[in-house]
Scaffold this motif. Structure first.
Motif, PDB file in Angstrom:
ATOM      1  N   PHE A 133       0.836  -1.207   0.000  1.00 14.72           N
ATOM      2  CA  PHE A 133       0.000   0.000   0.000  1.00 14.72           C
ATOM      3  C   PHE A 133       0.870   1.256   0.000  1.00 14.72           C
ATOM      4  N   ILE A 134       1.843   1.297   0.895  1.00 18.04           N
ATOM      5  CA  ILE A 134       2.694   2.499   0.978  1.00 18.04           C
ATOM      6  C   ILE A 134       3.541   2.653  -0.286  1.00 18.04           C
ATOM      7  N   PRO A 188      12.552   8.661   1.062  1.00 15.70           N
ATOM      8  CA  PRO A 188      11.665   8.935   2.209  1.00 15.70           C
ATOM      9  C   PRO A 188      10.556   7.902   2.352  1.00 15.70           C
ATOM     10  N   TYR A 189       9.930   7.493   1.231  1.00 15.34           N
ATOM     11  CA  TYR A 189       8.889   6.460   1.307  1.00 15.34           C
ATOM     12  C   TYR A 189       9.484   5.125   1.757  1.00 15.34           C
ATOM     13  N   ASP A 209       7.130   1.388   9.209  1.00 13.53           N
ATOM     14  CA  ASP A 209       5.822   0.748   9.367  1.00 13.53           C
ATOM     15  C   ASP A 209       5.959  -0.766   9.483  1.00 13.53           C
ATOM     16  N   MET A 210       6.861  -1.346   8.701  1.00 13.33           N
ATOM     17  CA  MET A 210       7.065  -2.797   8.764  1.00 13.33           C
ATOM     18  C   MET A 210       7.495  -3.229  10.162  1.00 13.33           C
ATOM     19  N   VAL A 211       8.415  -2.472  10.758  1.00 11.59           N
ATOM     20  CA  VAL A 211       8.886  -2.802  12.107  1.00 11.59           C
ATOM     21  C   VAL A 211       7.739  -2.687  13.115  1.00 11.59           C
ATOM     22  N   ILE A 212       6.953  -1.602  12.989  1.00 11.97           N
ATOM     23  CA  ILE A 212       5.847  -1.392  13.933  1.00 11.97           C
ATOM     24  C   ILE A 212       4.819  -2.514  13.819  1.00 11.97           C
ATOM     25  N   VAL A 259      10.668  -3.379  -5.222  1.00  8.72           N
ATOM     26  CA  VAL A 259       9.706  -3.746  -6.267  1.00  8.72           C
ATOM     27  C   VAL A 259       8.462  -2.860  -6.197  1.00  8.72           C
ATOM     28  N   VAL A 260       7.861  -2.756  -5.022  1.00  8.84           N
ATOM     29  CA  VAL A 260       6.591  -2.016  -4.924  1.00  8.84           C
ATOM     30  C   VAL A 260       6.809  -0.514  -5.123  1.00  8.84           C
ATOM     31  N   LEU A 261       7.946   0.014  -4.674  1.00  6.61           N
ATOM     32  CA  LEU A 261       8.229   1.421  -4.929  1.00  6.61           C
ATOM     33  C   LEU A 261       8.447   1.668  -6.421  1.00  6.61           C
TER      34      LEU A 261
END
Length: 346
Positions: free
Chosen positions: A145-146, A184-185, A192-195, A225-227
């Motif tokens: 998503f991000i 930055p993303y 977010d992955m760690v959280i 890949v997703v970025l």
């Protein structure tokens, strides 16, 4: 007014695709993919008399390796490496070892083995908790998503504001610009992955049995890949609305066909192969393998290699497309004066 709106919709091909093609596509894909019934389980048989025991197995057990001389340790290694769904260890007290990280496969195996006198031992997810299987997959979904939607929207917003055109006159290479834009993303997605991973362990008790380095390596490749997909979407979108539409059309198959909700083994072969083309499929395999089965680099090399290959292809395509966007447009050449017709007055 109504007729005018129909004309506007006809000109907007992406919206028309979402209104007509996407529902039909979802209907066909859901029809073949939406199933929780696993009909085939790869089953190894080890120990004395393994050949005879393997010949007695019936569906859903599909016999894979048969090793007369192997034992319990070999059987557990096969499950940890995701080479089999079930391993039957023969002997005085036969036992069926079941891979609990494959939730629906393990449920099918327990139901089938419940009709026998064989002792069943479920590994890696003894209580067959859904949250233990979903949390590692949700980590990948959040990164998708991000990386895809947020990155695409951010870059399209900059193009609309005209800041990308300013970069065209600066001494930057396209790859430098992309890296500068996505870092930055990348950092936010990693945070977010760690959280999410920590919250999954705290709230749902999801274990983390594997190597943190292997998990981080897989997440880093997956993020590339997703970025890269997000950057590609931004290069073909004229505004944020188009970017959101295209990102949703790309994310929907990843949610449905990556094995996160419906098991890949339960899908029709044609739909299953679509799932094998999606990056979230391999990150889900990797995250579940590391967190639940404690898989190491040797057992998880395949999803890592596939993600690395996807990262190279997608990032190269993103740089190529982005270079075209950053290339300064050539000024229009002045039209050459037409020769005066013969006999005309000067």
């Amino acid at each position: 007014m109504i007729f005018k709106e129909f004309l506007e919709l006809r000109r907007d091909r992406r919206t028309m695709a979402m209104l007509i093609v996407l529902p039909l596509l979802l209907l066909v894909v859901f029809g073949y993919a939406a199933s929780f019934n696993v009909s085939t389980l790869t089953t190894d048989v080890v120990g004395p008399g393994a050949t005879q025991a393997a010949s007695a197995l019936r569906a859903p057990f599909a016999v894979g390796r048969v090793e007369e001389t192997a034992g319990d340790a070999w059987a557990r290694d096969r499950l940890r490496a995701d080479k089999a769904d079930v391993v039957i260890v023969t002997g005085q007290t036969p036992v069926a070892l079941v891979d609990g990280s494959n939730l629906f496969g393990a449920q099918a195996a327990k139901a089938a083995l419940g009709r026998t006198q064989m002792r069943v031992e479920v590994l890696y997810n003894p209580d067959l908790k859904t949250s233990w299987v979903m949390v590692p997959a949700l980590v990948g979904l959040i990164l998708t998503f991000i990386g895809t939607i947020v990155t695409a929207i951010g870059l399209v917003r900059e193009r609309q504001a005209g800041t990308l055109e300013q970069l065209a006159v600066m001494p930057f290479r396209p790859a430098d610009v992309i890296i500068g834009k996505i870092v930055p993303y990348y950092v936010l997605a990693a945070l977010d992955m760690v959280i999410v991973t920590v919250l999954g362990r705290v709230l749902f008790g999801v274990p983390f049995n594997g190597n943190v380095g292997v998990f981080a390596l897989g997440a880093a490749l997956f993020l590339f890949v997703v970025l890269g997909v997000g950057v590609l979407i931004s290069t073909v979108s004229q505004n944020q609305g188009q970017a959101i539409q295209l990102a949703l059309m790309i994310m929907m198959p990843q949610i449905l066909l990556s094995g996160m909700i419906f098991p890949l083994d339960a899908m029709a072969p044609g739909v299953r192969w679509i799932g094998y083309l999606l990056p979230l499929t391999y990150f889900t395999k990797l995250s579940q393998g590391v967190m639940l089965r404690g898989g190491d680099l040797a057992s998880l090399w395949l999803p890592l290699v596939v993600l690395a290959g996807m990262a190279v292809v997608v990032f190269t395509a993103a740089v190529t497309r982005f270079r075209r966007d950053l290339a300064p447009s050539r000024p229009a050449e002045p039209a050459s004066p037409r020769p005066a017709p013969a006999g005309s007055a000067s």
